[in-house]
Design an enzyme around this catalytic site. Structure first.
Site, PDB file in Angstrom:
ATOM      1  N   TRP A 197       0.803  -1.227   0.000  1.00  0.00           N
ATOM      2  CA  TRP A 197       0.000   0.000   0.000  1.00  0.00           C
ATOM      3  C   TRP A 197       0.839   1.280   0.000  1.00  0.00           C
ATOM      4  CZ3 TRP A 197      -3.989   1.867   4.202  1.00  0.00           C
ATOM      5  CH2 TRP A 197      -4.832   2.838   3.653  1.00  0.00           C
ATOM      6  N   ASP A 198       2.112   1.210   0.244  1.00  0.00           N
ATOM      7  CA  ASP A 198       2.916   2.434   0.291  1.00  0.00           C
ATOM      8  C   ASP A 198       4.266   2.210  -0.382  1.00  0.00           C
ATOM      9  OD1 ASP A 198       3.390   5.108   0.969  1.00  0.00           O
ATOM     10  OD2 ASP A 198       4.307   4.596   2.886  1.00  0.00           O
ATOM     11  N   LEU A 199       4.243   1.522  -1.530  1.00  0.00           N
ATOM     12  CA  LEU A 199       5.506   1.097  -2.141  1.00  0.00           C
ATOM     13  C   LEU A 199       6.068   2.162  -3.079  1.00  0.00           C
ATOM     14  CD1 LEU A 199       7.451  -1.151  -1.860  1.00  0.00           C
ATOM     15  CD2 LEU A 199       6.382  -2.339  -3.757  1.00  0.00           C
ATOM     16  N   HIS A 200       6.439   3.296  -2.493  1.00  0.00           N
ATOM     17  CA  HIS A 200       7.182   4.312  -3.231  1.00  0.00           C
ATOM     18  C   HIS A 200       8.668   3.974  -3.160  1.00  0.00           C
ATOM     19  CE1 HIS A 200       8.469   6.125   0.569  1.00  0.00           C
ATOM     20  NE2 HIS A 200       7.199   6.066   0.968  1.00  0.00           N
TER      21      HIS A 200
END
Length: 300
Positions: A197-200
């Site tokens: 969900w936050d794979l920057h």
């Protein structure tokens, strides 16, 4: 005595107010407790993001690790569940966890070499790295206890009417409405894969046992199409959006129409957050999000 970085203090007080002050005040004692409990020796200055203090340490067997002390909230509560489920396959390895405080002992990666450095030199290669990682991570079914994308999607759709009222008729309002319509088409089948969900790029670090490993999941159980937006948006270039979407959907073997709908849902989520924090009107929305939506909707 563990010194708390000024940036973490500012972030916690700025975002969390009194709760952030309480968290910061308790951190030195909590760090001392877990350094002793897990027999750890500090090996360098503390690092931080917005929500956690991370201390580089050495374990009693001489291996390197990091002690992560953060505020547990709805988004981060599932982090140990996700890391255990992945068991180091594409992700940082969880070594120990304290359920009462949320303290984590993690494998040490190379924080000096985030994927963002590669992206500055070769953005397409960085997208491929994320695609390869996501293909592995989303093979895993989400364990019990991880929040579901279905509830997140339903909450977003419930928020859309009020959000549209804040936007004047025109481009931004139309794009938000179209993103909501796309999400509504797939929201009834949210999926069961384990999502980061936050794979920057900042959440992908160079590792020793593998070239790249992910950190800091905000796990969801859902459709992998909801994972694509950070890699499409990082190092943003509007003329690269279509290539990045194609590369990621191919890497994960996704149905393109469903992946497009879930990605537009992710754009919607960001727009809703912008409207919560910003001003009335189109100026309250991020232009990159609007451009990205136009490409995915075939208008650019």
């Amino acid at each position: 005595m563990v010194e708390i970085p000024d940036g973490l203090v500012r972030a916690q007080i700025g975002y969390e107010g009194d709760a952030g002050r309480e968290f910061i005040a308790a951190l030195p004692a909590r760090a001392a407790e877990f350094l002793e409990r897990w027999d750890l020796r500090r090996t360098g200055p503390g690092m931080h993001g917005v929500t956690a203090l991370v201390l580089p340490v050495e374990r009693s067997d001489g291996s390197a690790a990091v002690l992560k002390l953060g505020r547990v909230d709805e988004e981060s509560a599932g982090e140990p569940l996700a890391l255990r489920a992945w068991d180091g396959r594409g992700s940082v390895r969880l070594l120990a966890h304290d359920a009462a405080t949320g303290a984590l002992l993690l494998e040490r990666l190379d924080e000096r070499r985030p994927l963002s450095e590669l992206a500055e030199r070769d953005a397409r290669r960085a997208v491929r790295v994320v695609g390869e990682l996501l293909a592995r991570l989303t093979q895993v079914r989400a364990p019990a206890g991880v929040r579901g994308l279905g509830g997140v999607a339903a909450d977003m759709l419930d928020s859309v009417p009020a959000a549209l009222e804040r936007l004047a008729p025109g481009r931004a309002r139309g794009l938000v409405a179209d993103c909501a319509a796309a999400l509504a088409e797939v929201a009834g089948e949210p999926g069961d894969r384990l999502l980061h969900w936050d794979l920057h790029y900042g959440n992908v670090l160079a590792g020793g046992r593998e070239p790249w490993l992910v950190i800091d999941p905000k796990p969801l159980a859902g459709d992998p199409g909801f994972e694509l937006l950070p890699a499409i948006r990082n190092e943003f270039a509007v003329d690269e959006v279509r290539w990045r979407f194609d590369a990621l959907t191919a890497a994960l073997a996704l149905d393109r129409d469903r992946a497009r709908a879930w990605t537009l849902g992710r754009v919607l989520q960001n727009c809703l957050w912008d409207l919560e924090e910003g001003e009335e009107g189109e100026e309250g929305l991020d232009e990159e999000q609007l451009l990205l939506a136009e490409v995915l909707l075939g208008r650019r």
